[in-house]
Design an enzyme around this catalytic site. Structure first.
Site, mmCIF file in Angstrom:
data_model
loop_
_atom_site.group_PDB
_atom_site.id
_atom_site.type_symbol
_atom_site.label_atom_id
_atom_site.label_comp_id
_atom_site.label_asym_id
_atom_site.label_seq_id
_atom_site.Cartn_x
_atom_site.Cartn_y
_atom_site.Cartn_z
ATOM 1 N N ASP A 93 -71.479 33.921 -51.788
ATOM 2 C CA ASP A 93 -72.636 33.103 -51.452
ATOM 3 C C ASP A 93 -73.943 33.864 -51.696
ATOM 4 O OD1 ASP A 93 -73.754 30.719 -49.422
ATOM 5 O OD2 ASP A 93 -74.780 32.633 -49.165
ATOM 6 N N VAL A 95 -75.009 28.207 -50.045
ATOM 7 C CA VAL A 95 -74.333 27.935 -51.317
ATOM 8 C C VAL A 95 -72.851 27.638 -51.081
ATOM 9 C CG1 VAL A 95 -73.910 28.768 -53.653
ATOM 10 C CG2 VAL A 95 -75.987 29.465 -52.449
ATOM 11 N N ASP A 96 -72.230 28.422 -50.212
ATOM 12 C CA ASP A 96 -70.836 28.150 -49.840
ATOM 13 C C ASP A 96 -70.686 26.722 -49.324
ATOM 14 O OD1 ASP A 96 -69.649 30.516 -50.488
ATOM 15 O OD2 ASP A 96 -69.565 31.315 -48.464
ATOM 16 N N MET A 97 -71.532 26.374 -48.365
ATOM 17 C CA MET A 97 -71.387 25.072 -47.712
ATOM 18 C C MET A 97 -71.697 23.919 -48.663
ATOM 19 S SD MET A 97 -72.625 25.674 -43.786
ATOM 20 C CE MET A 97 -74.259 26.288 -44.167
#
Length: 393
Positions: free
Chosen positions: A153, A181-183
């Site tokens: 991320d 960014v992950d989410m």
């Protein structure tokens, strides 16, 4: 949260007859497992970090395939069941393939190429279950010059322009306090999975989906990216480097690559917990070291190390990445109303193997399609003109 740091597989199980192409319908998903008897969510009966968490919350039966003895660091998230398998052993692989045969969706986030090495890639799984939605998430996508690079991320946020555009003017760039960014990658994949299930309901066919942290962050630039692509407008920050070392093995690599093995003997930095406790001190040390060389030299130093790393890019530099073009993250649309004759837009971040997404039209002018939409609603031209005369439209 879907982290490339943890290699995991998750499956959504099915207890249904797969819809036939001759009888288009949304999947009818019925569960007979005791665990789902009380679920009334819109996905109750559908058997599958943020993407799967939401699917589970909506009623899907999510099975986490975890490494024996360790599991992963998001395993405390709710609404999932767990099975531990050693996928390097034939018996573990056989169990995984049997699970995949009776599943609707398989989600994996190995480095591209690893599932093929394990014998559980899309080609293998789709032969066993041609109706499966096979969703892959990686750092940079399965093609292009950066496909094999590790992704986190923090690195995607730096490389693809988020960090450079966060924080106060004149100050150091700031990483968001959440794994944005992950989410967002998880949310993009959630939507793509539901779209692919809808397509399967019409065709009876499954397909492969590809998403990456890098493409997600590029797509999130939205207006900032459009301003750069079409007007050349850019921010002021530049020249920072973001390495990622989230465990003891990676910190050892980092210390060796920067020529500071002495950090490994410092009690403040010998464990991940200790490094978190003394993060401000460690950040200061690393910042001073990273300022000793230009970014291009550090990219060479970290190249091939397996350590996630990347510069804090301006928008200009982010869009100069060859990975952008390799993954079709910039498209052009004809537009007679601008001097260049075309608008450059950000591409679709999730790649569909069969029902491909596309950028079909530019941003509409205000009220451009009013007549078209009203005509589709059976309003006559006279009625539309009357509405316009009354300034209703």
């Amino acid at each position: 949260m879907l982290r490339t740091a943890m290699k995991r597989l998750q499956l959504l199980r099915q207890h249904l007859q797969t819809p036939s192409p001759s009888k288009p319908s949304a999947p009818k998903l019925l569960s007979t497992s005791a665990r789902d008897e009380g679920s009334q969510g819109p996905l109750a009966g559908l058997k599958a970090p943020l993407c799967t968490q939401i699917l589970a919350d909506y009623g899907a039966d999510v099975i986490k395939v975890e490494q024996r003895g360790t599991g992963d660091d998001s395993r405390q998230w709710t609404n999932k069941r767990s099975i531990t398998l050693d996928l390097k052993k034939p018996g573990g692989r056989d169990i995984l393939l049997k699970l995949a045969k009776s599943s609707d969706v398989l989600i994996e986030n190995f480095v591209p190429g690893k599932v093929e090495e394990l014998g559980i890639g899309y080609d293998v799984v789709s032969r066993i279950n041609p109706h499966i939605i096979y969703a892959s998430i990686s750092g940079y996508g399965p093609s292009g010059p950066y496909a094999k690079r590790a992704g986190y991320d923090a690195i995607a946020a730096a490389e693809a322009g988020l960090v450079h555009n966060s924080g106060e003017p004149g100050q150091l760039p700031v990483r968001p306090g959440l794994g944005m960014v992950d989410m967002c990658t998880g949310l993009y994949m959630l939507g793509a999975i539901l779209a692919a299930l809808n397509a399967r309901g019409k065709t009876g066919k499954g397909q492969k989906l590809d998403a990456s942290l890098f493409e997600t962050q590029i797509s999130l630039l939205i207006n900032i990216g459009a301003n750069w692509l079409n007007l050349g407008l850019e921010g002021k920050r530049h020249g920072y480097m973001a390495p990622g070392a989230n465990n003891d093995r990676q910190f050892k690599i980092l210390a060796e690559r920067i020529g500071r093995k002495d950090l490994l003997q410092d009690l403040r930095f010998q464990t991940n917990g200790a490094r978190v406790q003394h993060c401000e001190t460690l950040d200061g040390i690393l910042n001073d070291i990273l300022q000793e060389k230009p970014i291009d030299e550090w990219m060479v130093v970290f190249g091939g190390s397996g350590l996630a790393h990347g510069p804090v890019n301006t928008i200009e530099k982010a869009f100069q990445y060859p990975q952008i073009h390799a993954r079709n993250m910039v498209e052009s649309l004809p537009c007679e109303d601008v001097e260049a004759g075309e608008l450059r837009v950000i591409g679709v971040p999730v790649k569909f193997g069969e029902t491909k997404g596309s950028i079909r039209s530019r941003v509409p002018f205000l009220g451009e399609h009013s007549d078209e939409i009203l005509a589709e609603m059976s309003y006559t031209q006279v009625e539309r003109e009357e509405l316009r005369s009354r300034e209703v439209i």
